[in-house]
Design a protein around this motif. Structure first.
Motif, short mmCIF file in Angstrom:
data_model
loop_
_atom_site.label_atom_id
_atom_site.label_comp_id
_atom_site.label_asym_id
_atom_site.label_seq_id
_atom_site.Cartn_x
_atom_site.Cartn_y
_atom_site.Cartn_z
N ASN A 117 -20.19 -2.37 -81.46
CA ASN A 117 -20.85 -1.94 -82.70
C ASN A 117 -20.46 -2.83 -83.88
O ASN A 117 -21.30 -3.16 -84.72
CB ASN A 117 -20.51 -0.48 -83.00
CG ASN A 117 -21.22 0.49 -82.07
OD1 ASN A 117 -22.33 0.20 -81.63
ND2 ASN A 117 -20.60 1.63 -81.80
N GLN A 118 -19.19 -3.24 -83.94
CA GLN A 118 -18.75 -4.13 -85.01
C GLN A 118 -19.47 -5.48 -84.92
O GLN A 118 -19.89 -6.05 -85.93
CB GLN A 118 -17.24 -4.33 -84.94
CG GLN A 118 -16.41 -3.10 -85.23
CD GLN A 118 -14.94 -3.31 -84.96
OE1 GLN A 118 -14.41 -4.40 -85.19
NE2 GLN A 118 -14.26 -2.29 -84.46
N ILE A 119 -19.60 -5.98 -83.69
CA ILE A 119 -20.26 -7.28 -83.48
C ILE A 119 -21.75 -7.18 -83.76
O ILE A 119 -22.35 -8.06 -84.38
CB ILE A 119 -19.98 -7.78 -82.05
CG1 ILE A 119 -18.49 -8.09 -81.89
CG2 ILE A 119 -20.82 -9.01 -81.72
CD1 ILE A 119 -18.05 -8.27 -80.45
N ALA A 120 -22.37 -6.08 -83.32
CA ALA A 120 -23.80 -5.89 -83.55
C ALA A 120 -24.13 -5.85 -85.04
O ALA A 120 -25.17 -6.37 -85.48
CB ALA A 120 -24.26 -4.60 -82.87
N LYS A 121 -23.24 -5.26 -85.83
CA LYS A 121 -23.47 -5.15 -87.28
C LYS A 121 -23.41 -6.51 -87.98
O LYS A 121 -23.92 -6.66 -89.10
CB LYS A 121 -22.45 -4.20 -87.90
CG LYS A 121 -22.71 -2.74 -87.56
CD LYS A 121 -21.62 -1.84 -88.12
CE LYS A 121 -21.86 -0.38 -87.73
NZ LYS A 121 -20.77 0.50 -88.21
N LYS A 122 -22.82 -7.51 -87.34
CA LYS A 122 -22.73 -8.84 -87.94
C LYS A 122 -24.08 -9.55 -87.96
O LYS A 122 -24.27 -10.52 -88.69
CB LYS A 122 -21.72 -9.70 -87.19
CG LYS A 122 -20.27 -9.27 -87.37
CD LYS A 122 -19.33 -10.24 -86.64
CE LYS A 122 -17.88 -9.86 -86.82
NZ LYS A 122 -16.96 -10.83 -86.16
N GLY A 123 -25.00 -9.09 -87.12
CA GLY A 123 -26.29 -9.78 -87.03
C GLY A 123 -26.18 -11.06 -86.24
O GLY A 123 -25.53 -11.12 -85.20
N TRP A 124 -26.80 -12.14 -86.75
CA TRP A 124 -26.82 -13.41 -86.02
C TRP A 124 -25.46 -14.09 -86.08
O TRP A 124 -24.90 -14.28 -87.16
CB TRP A 124 -27.90 -14.33 -86.58
CG TRP A 124 -29.28 -13.83 -86.31
CD1 TRP A 124 -30.10 -13.17 -87.17
CD2 TRP A 124 -29.98 -13.92 -85.07
NE1 TRP A 124 -31.28 -12.86 -86.56
CE2 TRP A 124 -31.25 -13.31 -85.27
CE3 TRP A 124 -29.68 -14.47 -83.82
CZ2 TRP A 124 -32.20 -13.22 -84.26
CZ3 TRP A 124 -30.62 -14.39 -82.81
CH2 TRP A 124 -31.87 -13.77 -83.03
N ILE A 125 -24.95 -14.46 -84.92
CA ILE A 125 -23.63 -15.10 -84.80
C ILE A 125 -23.81 -16.47 -84.16
O ILE A 125 -24.48 -16.60 -83.13
CB ILE A 125 -22.69 -14.23 -83.93
CG1 ILE A 125 -22.47 -12.87 -84.60
CG2 ILE A 125 -21.36 -14.95 -83.72
CD1 ILE A 125 -21.72 -11.89 -83.72
N LYS A 126 -23.22 -17.48 -84.77
CA LYS A 126 -23.33 -18.83 -84.24
C LYS A 126 -22.54 -18.97 -82.93
O LYS A 126 -21.40 -18.53 -82.83
CB LYS A 126 -22.81 -19.85 -85.26
CG LYS A 126 -23.04 -21.31 -84.86
CD LYS A 126 -22.57 -22.25 -85.96
CE LYS A 126 -22.82 -23.70 -85.57
NZ LYS A 126 -22.37 -24.63 -86.64
N GLY A 127 -23.17 -19.58 -81.93
CA GLY A 127 -22.51 -19.80 -80.65
C GLY A 127 -21.37 -20.79 -80.78
O GLY A 127 -21.33 -21.61 -81.70
N ASN A 128 -20.46 -20.72 -79.82
CA ASN A 128 -19.28 -21.59 -79.91
C ASN A 128 -19.35 -22.79 -78.98
O ASN A 128 -18.37 -23.50 -78.82
CB ASN A 128 -18.01 -20.77 -79.62
CG ASN A 128 -17.98 -20.20 -78.21
OD1 ASN A 128 -19.02 -20.11 -77.56
ND2 ASN A 128 -16.80 -19.83 -77.75
N SER A 129 -20.50 -23.01 -78.35
CA SER A 129 -20.63 -24.19 -77.48
C SER A 129 -22.09 -24.39 -77.18
O SER A 129 -22.96 -23.63 -77.60
CB SER A 129 -19.85 -23.99 -76.18
OG SER A 129 -20.50 -23.05 -75.35
#
Length: 251
Positions: free
Chosen positions: A13-25
């Motif tokens: 839920n915490q991660i979902a609330k961040k919205g778009w997250i840049k990939g790490n590779s």
């Protein structure tokens, strides 16, 4: 619901609330690697679950690829049985033409040869049967039931499937994690029945590294067990699901 499941749901839920997250590779499996980074899990190659006793699998919204469950090696009859099979039934690598590689999906004929698993309930082994134009030519390599059950009990008793939308911006991939499904495996007998019914996708792989210090060395010498998404509930029972786009929670 157990404490570990509640912890993973809270992190999701915490991660979902961040919205778009840049990939790490830019590597294969980036959706999963990025989610693992967000829960502070370091990449590893162990056969232990990703989050305490829960194995995590991430996929894109419209992915049709089967989910890899785990990898395992043959128990015998030789110590490095997969290399014997590679030497006998593999093909020479196009870059290292003195070495053979192998990529065989069970129950699919390739160059006249078909690999199949035969479950021997009396001896509690799974034998690899190799056919040449439907004629059995070998039945030697095997996996012990005890080895397979240990892997399942260690790695796969609980499974989380997390889905994400994807987009690309400025040559980077971005992910928005929006749904989570939690499952418990039915039992070992069900797993065997799915092998017998050809409802698991099983591939024998023996590849060669193409770059870096390991170039020309064998890697990924394993038997890979995977399952298509529409067959997941034949192996697992779902005990929780949540889609944050729909605000739809089912326990």
């Amino acid at each position: 619901m157990d404490k570990t499941s509640e912890e993973l749901i809270s992190l999701f839920n915490q991660i979902a609330k961040k919205g778009w997250i840049k990939g790490n590779s830019q590597n294969w499996g980036e959706i999963g690697l990025t989610f693992e980074r967000e829960i502070n899990k370091l990449p590893d190659n162990t056969y232990k679950p990703d989050f305490i006793d829960i194995e995590i699998k991430c996929c894109s919204r419209f992915s049709r690829y089967p989910l890899n469950l785990f990898t395992i090696a043959f128990d015998g009859p030789n110590d490095n049985e997969i290399m014997r099979i590679t030497e006998k039934y593999g093909q020479y690598d196009k870059d290292f033409n003195d070495l053979k590689v192998l990529f065989k999906t069970l129950n699919k004929q390739n160059n006249g040869t078909t690999f199949k698993f035969d479950i021997d309930m009396f001896n509690k082994k799974i034998f690899l049967c190799i056919y040449d134009n439907n004629k059995l030519i070998e039945k030697e390599a095997y996996i012990n039931f005890s080895t397979l059950k240990k892997h399942i009990d260690t790695k796969l008793t609980k499974l989380a499937i997390i889905k994400a939308s994807t987009k690309k911006s400025d040559k980077a991939n971005y992910f928005r994690y929006y749904s989570i499904f939690l499952y418990k495996i039915k039992d070992f007998d069900t797993f065997l029945k799915l092998i017998e019914s050809n409802l698991l996708e099983i591939t024998i792989i023996s590849r060669i590294s193409k770059s870096g210090n390991d170039a020309g060395r064998y890697r990924n010498k394993n038997i890979v067990f995977a399952i298509k998404k529409y067959n997941i509930q034949k192996l697992f029972d779902c005990y929780y699901q949540y889609d944050c786009d729909r605000n739809d929670e089912v326990k």
